[in-house]
Design a protein around this motif. Structure first.
Motif, PDB file in Angstrom:
ATOM      1  N   LYS A   6       0.831  -1.208   0.000  1.00  0.00           N
ATOM      2  CA  LYS A   6       0.000   0.000   0.000  1.00  0.00           C
ATOM      3  C   LYS A   6       0.865   1.256   0.000  1.00  0.00           C
ATOM      4  O   LYS A   6       0.551   2.247  -0.674  1.00  0.00           O
ATOM      5  N   GLU A   9       2.285   1.644  -3.496  1.00  0.00           N
ATOM      6  CA  GLU A   9       1.235   2.083  -4.423  1.00  0.00           C
ATOM      7  C   GLU A   9       0.952   3.570  -4.260  1.00  0.00           C
ATOM      8  O   GLU A   9       0.774   4.297  -5.247  1.00  0.00           O
ATOM      9  N   TYR A  32      -5.606   5.631  -8.664  1.00  0.00           N
ATOM     10  CA  TYR A  32      -5.756   4.419  -7.873  1.00  0.00           C
ATOM     11  C   TYR A  32      -4.801   3.364  -8.432  1.00  0.00           C
ATOM     12  O   TYR A  32      -4.957   2.921  -9.564  1.00  0.00           O
ATOM     13  N   SER A  34      -2.742  -0.302  -8.445  1.00  0.00           N
ATOM     14  CA  SER A  34      -2.755  -1.708  -8.048  1.00  0.00           C
ATOM     15  C   SER A  34      -1.463  -2.359  -8.530  1.00  0.00           C
ATOM     16  O   SER A  34      -1.082  -2.209  -9.684  1.00  0.00           O
ATOM     17  N   ASN A 118       1.538  -8.047  -4.520  1.00  0.00           N
ATOM     18  CA  ASN A 118       0.489  -8.857  -3.924  1.00  0.00           C
ATOM     19  C   ASN A 118      -0.027  -9.820  -4.987  1.00  0.00           C
ATOM     20  O   ASN A 118      -0.514  -9.382  -6.017  1.00  0.00           O
ATOM     21  N   LEU A 154      -6.753  -8.182  -9.619  1.00  0.00           N
ATOM     22  CA  LEU A 154      -5.693  -7.538  -8.867  1.00  0.00           C
ATOM     23  C   LEU A 154      -6.162  -7.111  -7.482  1.00  0.00           C
ATOM     24  O   LEU A 154      -5.396  -7.111  -6.528  1.00  0.00           O
ATOM     25  N   ASN A 155      -7.409  -6.686  -7.404  1.00  0.00           N
ATOM     26  CA  ASN A 155      -8.033  -6.313  -6.143  1.00  0.00           C
ATOM     27  C   ASN A 155      -9.548  -6.365  -6.350  1.00  0.00           C
ATOM     28  O   ASN A 155     -10.005  -6.844  -7.395  1.00  0.00           O
ATOM     29  N   THR A 158     -10.372  -4.336  -9.732  1.00  0.00           N
ATOM     30  CA  THR A 158      -9.578  -4.357 -10.955  1.00  0.00           C
ATOM     31  C   THR A 158      -9.352  -5.774 -11.455  1.00  0.00           C
ATOM     32  O   THR A 158      -8.806  -6.614 -10.734  1.00  0.00           O
TER      33      THR A 158
END
Length: 231
Positions: A6, A9, A32, A34, A118, A154-155, A158
């Motif tokens: 985080k 990012e 944003y 990722s 991640n 990815l999250n 996304t």
């Protein structure tokens, strides 16, 4: 590890926003980032300059995209250097696309895996199968069915899907004849228009906020990036 990701990012968002502002004269309102599964994606919100707003009102979208292509060709090498020097991220290929109506955009890159990535995926088999069925359907309608499709989440917002071997002979001829930009601009609009968003939303049980596409024509690879609304 999650805290480290985080933090990285957030730093990538800050550095990227600053560089885009220097090239475009106005940076995104929000970014944003990722970093997962050997991909870096940066979703841009509220990204349109005053001059572009005037052109958009006059329905001159192609002129905006052509001008952005020129700027991005200058910007991309510096983006790669910043990500490499500051964050140790080696970019193998960088892509981008825009949604001028939403004043949004995407930068996404294939990168070499790093220790700060991640790699957790939350796509179920049902979701992956549904996504691939729709990608195969609209890709075949636009050109030909992909030889291979790979999708990762990815999250929670996304999803990236990679398509291989999708170009038809006439497209390859246009590329070899120097019409790569014209082909890209035409394919962006066409593919987005024939995607069945409602079907994808039903499979994912989430509303779609944005869909972006781009290609590596010389390697016959196409990408679809789906940005979902937060649940």
């Amino acid at each position: 590890m999650k805290t480290k990701v985080k933090s990285t990012e957030a730093s990538i968002a800050s550095a990227t926003g600053k560089l885009l502002r220097s090239y475009f004269g106005k940076g995104p309102g929000a970014l944003y980032v990722s970093l997962a599964h050997s991909y870096l994606t940066i979703y841009l919100k509220d990204f349109i300059t005053p001059m572009e707003s005037v052109l958009f009102e006059q329905k001159q979208n192609i002129k905006i995209e052509q001008a952005r292509d020129v700027v991005m060709n200058k910007c991309i090498p510096e983006l790669k250097r910043i990500w490499q020097n500051k964050f140790g991220i080696t970019v193998q290929q960088l892509y981008y696309d825009w949604n001028l109506t939403n004043k949004s955009g995407i930068l996404f890159a294939e990168i070499k895996a790093t220790h700060i990535m991640n790699n957790s995926s939350s796509l179920s088999n049902e979701e992956r199968t549904g996504i691939h069925q729709e990608i195969e359907r609209f890709t075949e309608k636009a050109q030909k069915a992909p030889r291979n499709i790979k999708s990762v989440r990815l999250n929670e917002r996304t999803i990236v899907s990679k398509r291989e071997d999708i170009l038809v002979t006439i497209e390859k001829e246009l590329i070899s004849s120097g019409f790569e930009e014209e082909l890209r601009l035409s394919k962006r609009k066409m593919e987005k228009n024939i995607m069945d968003r409602e079907y994808l939303e039903s499979i994912l049980n989430q509303q779609m906020e944005d869909i972006f596409v781009d290609w590596n024509f010389h390697h016959d690879i196409g990408y679809v990036v789906m940005i979902l609304q937060a649940v």
